[in-house]
Design an enzyme around this catalytic site. Sequence first.
Site, mmCIF file in Angstrom:
data_model
loop_
_atom_site.group_PDB
_atom_site.id
_atom_site.type_symbol
_atom_site.label_atom_id
_atom_site.label_comp_id
_atom_site.label_asym_id
_atom_site.label_seq_id
_atom_site.Cartn_x
_atom_site.Cartn_y
_atom_site.Cartn_z
ATOM 1 N N TYR A 49 0.818 -1.223 0.000
ATOM 2 C CA TYR A 49 0.000 0.000 0.000
ATOM 3 C C TYR A 49 0.849 1.270 0.000
ATOM 4 O O TYR A 49 0.408 2.310 0.487
ATOM 5 C CB TYR A 49 -0.951 -0.001 1.196
ATOM 6 C CG TYR A 49 -2.181 -0.874 0.996
ATOM 7 C CD1 TYR A 49 -3.006 -0.715 -0.123
ATOM 8 C CD2 TYR A 49 -2.541 -1.836 1.942
ATOM 9 C CE1 TYR A 49 -4.149 -1.492 -0.295
ATOM 10 C CE2 TYR A 49 -3.684 -2.621 1.771
ATOM 11 C CZ TYR A 49 -4.482 -2.438 0.649
ATOM 12 O OH TYR A 49 -5.611 -3.203 0.482
ATOM 13 N N ARG A 85 -11.561 -6.231 -11.504
ATOM 14 C CA ARG A 85 -11.973 -4.964 -10.867
ATOM 15 C C ARG A 85 -13.482 -4.760 -11.006
ATOM 16 O O ARG A 85 -14.137 -4.292 -10.091
ATOM 17 C CB ARG A 85 -11.215 -3.783 -11.488
ATOM 18 C CG ARG A 85 -9.728 -3.787 -11.194
ATOM 19 C CD ARG A 85 -9.388 -3.291 -9.819
ATOM 20 N NE ARG A 85 -9.633 -1.876 -9.659
ATOM 21 C CZ ARG A 85 -9.228 -1.170 -8.602
ATOM 22 N NH1 ARG A 85 -8.549 -1.756 -7.623
ATOM 23 N NH2 ARG A 85 -9.500 0.096 -8.506
ATOM 24 N N THR A 91 -14.368 0.966 -4.944
ATOM 25 C CA THR A 91 -13.654 1.007 -3.665
ATOM 26 C C THR A 91 -14.633 1.170 -2.501
ATOM 27 O O THR A 91 -14.541 0.474 -1.491
ATOM 28 C CB THR A 91 -12.648 2.183 -3.655
ATOM 29 O OG1 THR A 91 -11.823 2.073 -4.817
ATOM 30 C CG2 THR A 91 -11.794 2.167 -2.403
ATOM 31 N N ARG A 102 -18.275 -6.489 -3.711
ATOM 32 C CA ARG A 102 -18.502 -5.467 -2.680
ATOM 33 C C ARG A 102 -19.967 -5.039 -2.621
ATOM 34 O O ARG A 102 -20.495 -4.737 -1.555
ATOM 35 C CB ARG A 102 -17.589 -4.271 -2.922
ATOM 36 C CG ARG A 102 -16.117 -4.571 -2.577
ATOM 37 C CD ARG A 102 -15.227 -3.471 -3.074
ATOM 38 N NE ARG A 102 -13.804 -3.688 -2.768
ATOM 39 C CZ ARG A 102 -12.815 -3.113 -3.437
ATOM 40 N NH1 ARG A 102 -13.084 -2.295 -4.443
ATOM 41 N NH2 ARG A 102 -11.566 -3.334 -3.100
ATOM 42 N N VAL A 109 -16.202 1.395 3.270
ATOM 43 C CA VAL A 109 -14.922 1.368 2.553
ATOM 44 C C VAL A 109 -13.792 0.767 3.395
ATOM 45 O O VAL A 109 -12.904 0.101 2.862
ATOM 46 C CB VAL A 109 -14.549 2.771 2.015
ATOM 47 C CG1 VAL A 109 -14.244 3.750 3.152
ATOM 48 C CG2 VAL A 109 -13.386 2.707 1.047
ATOM 49 N N GLU A 126 2.507 -6.729 -7.592
ATOM 50 C CA GLU A 126 1.868 -7.363 -6.436
ATOM 51 C C GLU A 126 2.067 -8.880 -6.440
ATOM 52 O O GLU A 126 2.301 -9.475 -5.385
ATOM 53 C CB GLU A 126 0.382 -6.996 -6.410
ATOM 54 C CG GLU A 126 0.186 -5.512 -6.081
ATOM 55 C CD GLU A 126 -1.242 -5.011 -6.256
ATOM 56 O OE1 GLU A 126 -1.459 -3.807 -6.025
ATOM 57 O OE2 GLU A 126 -2.138 -5.799 -6.620
HETATM 58 P P1 GTP Z 1 -7.964 -2.235 -3.330
HETATM 59 O O1 GTP Z 1 -8.417 -3.212 -4.363
HETATM 60 O O2 GTP Z 1 -8.099 -2.764 -1.926
HETATM 61 O O3 GTP Z 1 -6.566 -1.676 -3.616
HETATM 62 O O4 GTP Z 1 -8.984 -1.031 -3.386
HETATM 63 P P2 GTP Z 1 -9.056 0.109 -4.485
HETATM 64 O O5 GTP Z 1 -7.970 -0.029 -5.496
HETATM 65 O O6 GTP Z 1 -10.455 0.107 -4.977
HETATM 66 O O7 GTP Z 1 -8.816 1.414 -3.623
HETATM 67 P P3 GTP Z 1 -7.417 2.068 -3.159
HETATM 68 O O8 GTP Z 1 -6.272 1.319 -3.727
HETATM 69 O O9 GTP Z 1 -7.528 3.519 -3.428
HETATM 70 O O10 GTP Z 1 -7.486 1.851 -1.591
HETATM 71 C C1 GTP Z 1 -7.005 0.658 -1.032
HETATM 72 C C2 GTP Z 1 -7.840 0.293 0.153
HETATM 73 O O11 GTP Z 1 -7.711 1.298 1.144
HETATM 74 C C3 GTP Z 1 -9.346 0.225 -0.109
HETATM 75 O O12 GTP Z 1 -9.753 -0.996 -0.664
HETATM 76 C C4 GTP Z 1 -9.900 0.423 1.286
HETATM 77 O O13 GTP Z 1 -9.790 -0.784 2.045
HETATM 78 C C5 GTP Z 1 -8.923 1.435 1.861
HETATM 79 N N1 GTP Z 1 -9.436 2.788 1.671
HETATM 80 C C6 GTP Z 1 -9.436 3.530 0.549
HETATM 81 N N2 GTP Z 1 -10.023 4.721 0.737
HETATM 82 C C7 GTP Z 1 -10.399 4.735 2.045
HETATM 83 C C8 GTP Z 1 -11.040 5.700 2.877
HETATM 84 O O14 GTP Z 1 -11.411 6.788 2.452
HETATM 85 N N3 GTP Z 1 -11.242 5.333 4.192
HETATM 86 C C9 GTP Z 1 -10.851 4.129 4.682
HETATM 87 N N4 GTP Z 1 -11.073 3.848 5.979
HETATM 88 N N5 GTP Z 1 -10.236 3.202 3.932
HETATM 89 C C10 GTP Z 1 -10.029 3.496 2.631
HETATM 90 MG MG MG Z 2 -5.951 -0.253 -5.021
#
Ligand code: GTP
Ligand code: MG
Length: 149
Positions: A49, A85, A91, A102, A109, A126
């Site tokens: 991350y 995706r 997300t 989801r 989230v 990854e």
């Molecule tokens: P992933 O498939 O898990 O990577 O999710 P994503 O690609 O749709 O979103 P992103 O990579 O931006 O964020 C990774 C993860 O961080 C998300 O899946 C959530 O678990 C967490 N996350 C992202 N935005 C928020 C937020 O605004 N609040 C909180 N609490 N968690 C968040």
């Molecule tokens: Mg992501």
Amino acid sequence: NERTFVAVKPDGVQRRLVGEILRRFEKRGFKLVGLKLVKASEDLLREHYWDLRSKPFFRGLMSYMSSGPIVVMVWEGLDVVKTARKMLGETNPADSLPGTIRGDFCVEVGRNVIHGSDSVASAQKEISLWFGQDELHCWEDNSRGWIYD
Ligand code: GTP
Ligand code: MG
């Protein structure tokens, strides 16, 4: 052949969603080439991350993701990064349509059940972060002709 990295997060494991998620990817026609249950280290999660390290929710995300074992998997197939995706949904589960993972299994989230790589490049990064070469398996897909033209 394109591959993507998918992880059932600790809430997904706790809520017994592993079988359902595997089932969806299998039934879609993707090929499972890597699968294991792991307790992720802080170092691994920080690297995974890295892009989000300055976000306000980063610490919470680290403790959520290290709160229990996760199931990591690698799926192979045509356009699998993009399709996975779509199967995951948005997300924020509130923006995810019913029929997506989801959209069917979570509401917030910060507990969104599943991760999927967002591009072919991040998938490659990854996969090499979470799997050793010897943990990825090439096998002959006998239903290939029924899945691909
Ligand atoms: P992933 O498939 O898990 O990577 O999710 P994503 O690609 O749709 O979103 P992103 O990579 O931006 O964020 C990774 C993860 O961080 C998300 O899946 C959530 O678990 C967490 N996350 C992202 N935005 C928020 C937020 O605004 N609040 C909180 N609490 N968690 C968040
Ligand atoms: Mg992501």
